[in-house]
Design a protein around this motif. Structure first.
Motif, PDB file in Angstrom:
ATOM      1  N   ALA A 110      16.957  43.333  38.889  1.00 33.52           N
ATOM      2  CA  ALA A 110      17.722  42.163  38.480  1.00 33.52           C
ATOM      3  C   ALA A 110      19.200  42.537  38.474  1.00 33.52           C
ATOM      4  CB  ALA A 110      17.298  41.715  37.083  1.00 33.52           C
ATOM      5  N   VAL A 111      20.043  41.588  38.811  1.00 35.82           N
ATOM      6  CA  VAL A 111      21.474  41.859  38.824  1.00 35.82           C
ATOM      7  C   VAL A 111      21.974  41.906  37.381  1.00 35.82           C
ATOM      8  CG1 VAL A 111      23.736  41.069  39.621  1.00 35.82           C
ATOM      9  CG2 VAL A 111      21.727  40.727  41.061  1.00 35.82           C
ATOM     10  N   GLU A 112      22.738  42.954  37.069  1.00 35.21           N
ATOM     11  CA  GLU A 112      23.333  43.119  35.749  1.00 35.21           C
ATOM     12  C   GLU A 112      24.839  43.282  35.914  1.00 35.21           C
ATOM     13  OE1 GLU A 112      20.323  45.369  32.922  1.00 35.21           O
ATOM     14  OE2 GLU A 112      20.797  46.556  34.699  1.00 35.21           O
ATOM     15  N   GLN A 113      25.547  43.110  34.808  1.00 31.75           N
ATOM     16  CA  GLN A 113      26.998  43.245  34.837  1.00 31.75           C
ATOM     17  C   GLN A 113      27.485  43.819  33.517  1.00 31.75           C
ATOM     18  OE1 GLN A 113      28.884  39.393  35.120  1.00 31.75           O
ATOM     19  NE2 GLN A 113      27.507  38.503  33.620  1.00 31.75           N
ATOM     20  N   GLN A 114      28.696  44.398  33.564  1.00 39.58           N
ATOM     21  CA  GLN A 114      29.350  44.888  32.353  1.00 39.58           C
ATOM     22  C   GLN A 114      30.854  44.750  32.535  1.00 39.58           C
ATOM     23  OE1 GLN A 114      28.572  48.965  31.235  1.00 39.58           O
ATOM     24  NE2 GLN A 114      29.457  48.657  29.203  1.00 39.58           N
ATOM     25  N   LEU A 115      31.479  44.112  31.557  1.00 35.88           N
ATOM     26  CA  LEU A 115      32.927  43.976  31.513  1.00 35.88           C
ATOM     27  C   LEU A 115      33.421  44.711  30.276  1.00 35.88           C
ATOM     28  CD1 LEU A 115      35.556  42.718  32.653  1.00 35.88           C
ATOM     29  CD2 LEU A 115      35.072  40.704  31.236  1.00 35.88           C
ATOM     30  N   ALA A 116      34.304  45.673  30.470  1.00 38.73           N
ATOM     31  CA  ALA A 116      34.877  46.446  29.365  1.00 38.73           C
ATOM     32  C   ALA A 116      36.393  46.421  29.514  1.00 38.73           C
ATOM     33  CB  ALA A 116      34.364  47.888  29.391  1.00 38.73           C
ATOM     34  N   LEU A 117      37.073  45.886  28.497  1.00 41.19           N
ATOM     35  CA  LEU A 117      38.530  45.735  28.559  1.00 41.19           C
ATOM     36  C   LEU A 117      39.181  46.254  27.287  1.00 41.19           C
ATOM     37  CD1 LEU A 117      38.785  42.058  29.908  1.00 41.19           C
ATOM     38  CD2 LEU A 117      38.980  44.174  31.237  1.00 41.19           C
ATOM     39  N   ASP A 118      40.325  46.901  27.431  1.00 38.32           N
ATOM     40  CA  ASP A 118      41.175  47.258  26.299  1.00 38.32           C
ATOM     41  C   ASP A 118      42.275  46.207  26.251  1.00 38.32           C
ATOM     42  OD1 ASP A 118      39.757  49.590  25.531  1.00 38.32           O
ATOM     43  OD2 ASP A 118      40.662  50.655  27.208  1.00 38.32           O
ATOM     44  N   LEU A 133      25.932  46.335  29.108  1.00 28.69           N
ATOM     45  CA  LEU A 133      25.265  46.052  30.385  1.00 28.69           C
ATOM     46  C   LEU A 133      24.258  44.934  30.132  1.00 28.69           C
ATOM     47  CD1 LEU A 133      25.119  46.850  33.342  1.00 28.69           C
ATOM     48  CD2 LEU A 133      23.366  48.526  32.719  1.00 28.69           C
ATOM     49  N   VAL A 134      24.531  43.756  30.693  1.00 23.68           N
ATOM     50  CA  VAL A 134      23.737  42.567  30.409  1.00 23.68           C
ATOM     51  C   VAL A 134      23.304  41.879  31.701  1.00 23.68           C
ATOM     52  CG1 VAL A 134      24.825  42.128  28.163  1.00 23.68           C
ATOM     53  CG2 VAL A 134      25.834  41.146  30.228  1.00 23.68           C
ATOM     54  N   PRO A 135      22.220  41.090  31.645  1.00 25.78           N
ATOM     55  CA  PRO A 135      21.823  40.324  32.826  1.00 25.78           C
ATOM     56  C   PRO A 135      22.953  39.392  33.244  1.00 25.78           C
ATOM     57  CG  PRO A 135      20.099  40.249  31.161  1.00 25.78           C
ATOM     58  CD  PRO A 135      21.307  40.891  30.519  1.00 25.78           C
ATOM     59  N   GLY A 136      23.070  39.177  34.536  1.00 24.07           N
ATOM     60  CA  GLY A 136      24.096  38.278  35.071  1.00 24.07           C
ATOM     61  C   GLY A 136      24.811  38.933  36.225  1.00 24.07           C
ATOM     62  N   GLY A 137      25.741  38.239  36.789  1.00 24.95           N
ATOM     63  CA  GLY A 137      26.483  38.763  37.920  1.00 24.95           C
ATOM     64  C   GLY A 137      25.923  38.309  39.252  1.00 24.95           C
ATOM     65  N   PHE A 140      28.332  36.601  41.582  1.00 25.91           N
ATOM     66  CA  PHE A 140      29.554  37.311  41.953  1.00 25.91           C
ATOM     67  C   PHE A 140      29.956  36.894  43.355  1.00 25.91           C
ATOM     68  CE2 PHE A 140      32.059  40.887  43.447  1.00 25.91           C
ATOM     69  CZ  PHE A 140      32.925  41.051  42.384  1.00 25.91           C
ATOM     70  N   PRO A 141      31.222  36.574  43.624  1.00 28.36           N
ATOM     71  CA  PRO A 141      32.425  37.028  42.956  1.00 28.36           C
ATOM     72  C   PRO A 141      32.835  36.240  41.715  1.00 28.36           C
ATOM     73  CG  PRO A 141      33.054  35.834  44.915  1.00 28.36           C
ATOM     74  CD  PRO A 141      31.550  35.911  44.906  1.00 28.36           C
ATOM     75  N   LYS A 142      32.103  35.180  41.346  1.00 30.03           N
ATOM     76  CA  LYS A 142      32.397  34.546  40.066  1.00 30.03           C
ATOM     77  C   LYS A 142      31.933  35.485  38.956  1.00 30.03           C
ATOM     78  CE  LYS A 142      32.158  29.709  41.410  1.00 30.03           C
ATOM     79  NZ  LYS A 142      31.485  28.418  41.182  1.00 30.03           N
ATOM     80  N   ILE A 143      32.646  35.466  37.843  1.00 34.33           N
ATOM     81  CA  ILE A 143      32.304  36.303  36.697  1.00 34.33           C
ATOM     82  C   ILE A 143      32.063  35.392  35.492  1.00 34.33           C
ATOM     83  CG2 ILE A 143      33.164  38.050  35.080  1.00 34.33           C
ATOM     84  CD1 ILE A 143      34.785  39.217  37.429  1.00 34.33           C
TER      85      ILE A 143
END
Length: 171
Positions: A110-118, A133-137, A140-143
């Motif tokens: 399954a496609v997963e995604q992770q966004l980490a920002l400071d 790391l969560v399901p989604g993505g 993509f290219p939409k986030i």
């Protein structure tokens, strides 16, 4: 076929299949992204705690997404997130949100995604926001993911990021 040619053909096939299997793989240039109208900024108490939650739906702005070099057999594609320049009305005042981080998308089944920002909000020192790391993505290219300071538990700051590449292929 010689062993050297066979190894080369296998490597080339693996690279091609990996590129086709990972959403968004194959592009190598930085892209400007726009936050979409469904992006939100929330601050307050989340379960199990009870207190008011402040939500603003006027989160707006841009950031840059740039592919990072990755292992050709990796199931994920990694990106640098830079030039985060967002604005939101927080408790009646216009506040800037700036920073940088990383985005990853991919997976085996399954496609997963992770966004980490400071992110620095309204001139405060940067704090680390992460979606985990969560399901989604899969689009993509939409986030479309949610980042927070404390995994949306008790008092937290939560940003619902909905973004897409800027029209016209802005670089």
């Amino acid at each position: 076929m010689t062993r050297r040619r066979l190894r080369g053909a296998v490597l080339a096939s693996t690279l091609l299949l990996t590129t086709l299997a990972i959403p968004g793989a194959g592009g190598s240039t930085a892209k400007t992204y726009l936050l979409l109208p469904k992006s939100t900024f929330s601050e307050g108490c989340f379960p199990p705690c009870l207190c008011p939650v402040f939500i603003t739906d006027d989160l707006r702005g841009i950031f840059t997404l740039t592919p990072l070099p990755s292992d050709p057999v990796s199931l994920f594609r990694d990106y640098a997130v830079t030039n985060v320049r967002w604005r939101a009305t927080i408790f009646g005042k216009d506040a800037s949100i700036t920073g940088s981080g990383t985005y990853r998308v991919g997976g085996e089944f399954a496609v997963e995604q992770q966004l980490a920002l400071d992110l620095a909000i309204g001139g405060d020192p940067p704090r680390h926001f992460d979606s985990g790391l969560v399901p989604g993505g899969g689009e993509f290219p939409k986030i479309a993911t949610t980042i927070s300071l404390h995994s949306q538990t008790c008092f937290d700051t939560v940003i619902d990021v909905r973004a897409a590449p800027a029209p016209g292929g802005c670089q």
